[in-house]
Scaffold this active site. Structure first.
Site, PDB file in Angstrom:
ATOM      1  N   HIS A 187      51.616  -7.455   9.201  1.00 43.38           N
ATOM      2  CA  HIS A 187      50.021  -7.715   9.237  1.00 43.38           C
ATOM      3  C   HIS A 187      50.045  -8.718   7.875  1.00 43.38           C
ATOM      4  O   HIS A 187      50.756  -8.598   6.779  1.00 43.38           O
ATOM      5  CB  HIS A 187      48.973  -6.779   8.968  1.00 43.38           C
ATOM      6  CG  HIS A 187      49.041  -5.713   9.737  1.00 43.38           C
ATOM      7  ND1 HIS A 187      48.726  -5.937  11.178  1.00 43.38           N
ATOM      8  CD2 HIS A 187      49.458  -4.303   9.961  1.00 43.38           C
ATOM      9  CE1 HIS A 187      48.836  -4.845  12.250  1.00 43.38           C
ATOM     10  NE2 HIS A 187      49.164  -3.913  11.331  1.00 43.38           N
ATOM     11  N   HIS A 221      46.146  -0.265  18.218  1.00 37.08           N
ATOM     12  CA  HIS A 221      46.173  -0.280  16.674  1.00 37.08           C
ATOM     13  C   HIS A 221      44.563  -0.130  16.440  1.00 37.08           C
ATOM     14  O   HIS A 221      43.773  -1.033  16.444  1.00 37.08           O
ATOM     15  CB  HIS A 221      46.681  -1.466  16.060  1.00 37.08           C
ATOM     16  CG  HIS A 221      47.252  -1.129  14.723  1.00 37.08           C
ATOM     17  ND1 HIS A 221      46.515  -0.842  13.588  1.00 37.08           N
ATOM     18  CD2 HIS A 221      48.349  -1.642  14.197  1.00 37.08           C
ATOM     19  CE1 HIS A 221      47.105  -0.722  12.482  1.00 37.08           C
ATOM     20  NE2 HIS A 221      48.097  -1.317  12.899  1.00 37.08           N
ATOM     21  N   HIS A 239      56.175  -5.183  13.845  1.00 38.46           N
ATOM     22  CA  HIS A 239      54.815  -4.942  13.360  1.00 38.46           C
ATOM     23  C   HIS A 239      54.604  -5.366  11.694  1.00 38.46           C
ATOM     24  O   HIS A 239      55.227  -4.714  10.701  1.00 38.46           O
ATOM     25  CB  HIS A 239      54.758  -3.563  13.352  1.00 38.46           C
ATOM     26  CG  HIS A 239      53.418  -2.654  13.060  1.00 38.46           C
ATOM     27  ND1 HIS A 239      53.186  -1.329  13.217  1.00 38.46           N
ATOM     28  CD2 HIS A 239      52.453  -3.207  12.352  1.00 38.46           C
ATOM     29  CE1 HIS A 239      52.226  -0.977  13.077  1.00 38.46           C
ATOM     30  NE2 HIS A 239      51.590  -2.402  12.421  1.00 38.46           N
ATOM     31  N   HIS A 299      53.437   3.235  14.178  1.00 34.27           N
ATOM     32  CA  HIS A 299      53.575   4.501  13.425  1.00 34.27           C
ATOM     33  C   HIS A 299      54.312   5.382  14.025  1.00 34.27           C
ATOM     34  O   HIS A 299      54.200   6.617  13.724  1.00 34.27           O
ATOM     35  CB  HIS A 299      52.090   4.769  12.828  1.00 34.27           C
ATOM     36  CG  HIS A 299      51.257   3.637  12.640  1.00 34.27           C
ATOM     37  ND1 HIS A 299      49.933   3.553  13.351  1.00 34.27           N
ATOM     38  CD2 HIS A 299      51.100   2.617  11.621  1.00 34.27           C
ATOM     39  CE1 HIS A 299      49.462   2.529  13.057  1.00 34.27           C
ATOM     40  NE2 HIS A 299      50.216   1.833  11.980  1.00 34.27           N
ATOM     41  N   ALA A 350      45.191  -5.036   9.549  1.00 33.99           N
ATOM     42  CA  ALA A 350      44.600  -4.245  10.937  1.00 33.99           C
ATOM     43  C   ALA A 350      43.357  -3.559  10.114  1.00 33.99           C
ATOM     44  O   ALA A 350      42.230  -3.593  10.894  1.00 33.99           O
ATOM     45  CB  ALA A 350      45.591  -3.251  11.145  1.00 33.99           C
ATOM     46  N   GLU A 405      55.966  -2.597   9.055  1.00 36.57           N
ATOM     47  CA  GLU A 405      54.742  -2.525   8.701  1.00 36.57           C
ATOM     48  C   GLU A 405      54.626  -2.910   7.219  1.00 36.57           C
ATOM     49  O   GLU A 405      53.924  -2.326   6.136  1.00 36.57           O
ATOM     50  CB  GLU A 405      53.650  -1.567   8.924  1.00 36.57           C
ATOM     51  CG  GLU A 405      52.357  -1.738   9.020  1.00 36.57           C
ATOM     52  CD  GLU A 405      51.284  -0.971   9.430  1.00 36.57           C
ATOM     53  OE1 GLU A 405      51.836   0.293   9.576  1.00 36.57           O
ATOM     54  OE2 GLU A 405      50.249  -1.150  10.004  1.00 36.57           O
ATOM     55  N   TYR A 407      44.803   6.382  11.545  1.00 30.66           N
ATOM     56  CA  TYR A 407      46.010   5.599  12.413  1.00 30.66           C
ATOM     57  C   TYR A 407      46.735   6.433  13.359  1.00 30.66           C
ATOM     58  O   TYR A 407      46.845   6.486  14.261  1.00 30.66           O
ATOM     59  CB  TYR A 407      46.950   4.975  11.379  1.00 30.66           C
ATOM     60  CG  TYR A 407      46.411   3.626  10.644  1.00 30.66           C
ATOM     61  CD1 TYR A 407      44.939   3.279  10.736  1.00 30.66           C
ATOM     62  CD2 TYR A 407      47.279   2.731  10.427  1.00 30.66           C
ATOM     63  CE1 TYR A 407      44.566   1.883  10.202  1.00 30.66           C
ATOM     64  CE2 TYR A 407      46.980   1.354   9.758  1.00 30.66           C
ATOM     65  CZ  TYR A 407      45.534   1.160   9.787  1.00 30.66           C
ATOM     66  OH  TYR A 407      44.964  -0.016   9.328  1.00 30.66           O
TER      67      TYR A 407
HETATM   68 ZN    ZN Z   1      49.767  -1.968  11.483  1.00 31.31          ZN
END
Ligand code: ZN
Length: 341
Positions: A8, A176, A6, A221, A70, A282, A192
């Site tokens: 981004h 997501h 995960h 998450h 995201a 993340e 989220y």
């Molecule tokens: Zn994310």
């Protein structure tokens, strides 16, 4: 090998996000978007070397499954055609990163979703990203409206066209959400986690995995509120006369480890079977700060997992084996890259 499932591209060159603002402004004014900006290889390299790559090296991870920012997906902005142009631009940047750093990044695409528009319109971009770019998965937004939940729940046949393509291509989706435009929800603090929790319940109360036995989802998450309330979900499943929750959900649904403290990771590993936990951080994302209680970044999640009372085999499953099982295309790419075949 340690695979972070995960990540981004939160550090993308500034002109990329500037173009997005221009694109949306043009859409509002009824004009066509300006041409996309030129972004050089050097700019991309600098944005990665000073960001994700640096942290991979510092934290001892090897490969990040990498997707567009995201919150920036913003499916509620513009319409299906603006979403398509934006998804194309974002996915192309991810492809360039993965091409420059093939040992460090594997691509996952965002989809050109738009509220009220059939997910069928995402098939072409998913196919393009998987077949031409070698991407290994996609991010699926269960609420393209950005906090108003105007589309049908994930178990509804409305979504089936994209699931059919995912199964055909053997790619999973991380469920997501994107930016919240409903002021009642903070994007990363509530929207989220609400999205993760709502998505699990939508899947649980549907026939989806009966219809698509090989479909795979990652709930990020740490699964939102789900692991903490596993007893509630088991009880609800029983009251709804569904099969036992593990049997009903855990062949198809996986949880990542983007939980930013040790007690949370301990709970996740205690409640959810090791086979359903995928390492993720993340990093440089929602919570990039330093925890004053530990002196380390909140999103340095490997530290917490290293402290769990798990066998080396279980740790290896979380860090590599499970990720490769869920992202089958990634595993095949690694076999070639690492000479495992
Ligand atoms: Zn994310």
């Amino acid at each position: 090998m340690i695979i972070d499932c995960h990540g981004h591209y939160t550090t993308s060159p500034r002109q990329h996000e500037t173009w997005r603002q221009e694109q949306i402004a043009a859409h509002k004014a009824g004009q066509s978007a300006p041409p996309r900006p030129t972004i050089s290889d050097d700019e991309i390299r600098a944005s990665i070397e000073g960001g994700q790559l640096k942290l991979q090296q510092e934290r001892g991870t090897d490969l990040t499954i990498f997707s567009p920012r995201a919150a920036g997906m913003g499916h509620h902005l513009g319409d299906a055609s603006t979403s398509e142009a934006w998804a194309t631009a974002c996915n192309e940047l991810i492809y360039r990163v993965c091409t420059m750093f093939p040992r460090n990044f594997a691509g996952v695409c965002m989809l050109p979703q738009s509220p009220g528009v059939s997910p069928r319109n995402c098939i072409a971009e998913l196919e393009r990203c998987v077949l031409q770019y070698g991407f290994v998965g996609c991010n699926l937004n269960p609420d393209p409206s950005g906090g108003y939940w105007t589309d049908p729940p994930l178990g509804d046949p409305y979504w089936y066209p994209i699931y059919e393509k995912m199964v055909e291509l053997d790619v999973p989706a991380m469920i997501h959400v994107s930016m919240a435009c409903n002021p009642a929800f903070h994007t990363t603090g509530s929207h989220y986690l609400n999205g993760d929790t709502a998505a699990f319940m939508q899947l649980m109360s549907s026939q989806l995995f009966h219809d698509f036995p090989t479909l795979k989802f990652i709930i990020p998450h740490g699964g939102g509120a789900v692991p903490y309330h596993w007893g509630r979900f088991r009880g609800l499943a029983q009251a709804m006369k569904l099969p036992q929750l593990g049997e009903h959900m855990l062949n198809n649904v996986f949880f990542d480890t983007c939980v930013y403290h040790l007690p949370g990771q301990e709970l996740l590993a205690k409640v959810i079977p090791v086979a359903n936990i995928l390492f993720a951080s993340e990093m440089i994302g929602a919570v990039p700060g330093v925890d004053p209680e530990t002196g380390f970044n909140f999103d340095d999640t490997k530290r917490y997992i290293d402290q769990l009372p798990l066998s080396p085999e279980s740790l290896s499953s979380i860090f590599e084996g499970n990720v490769r099982r869920v992202y089958g295309r990634l595993s095949k790419q690694l076999e070639v890259q690492l000479g495992e075949t």
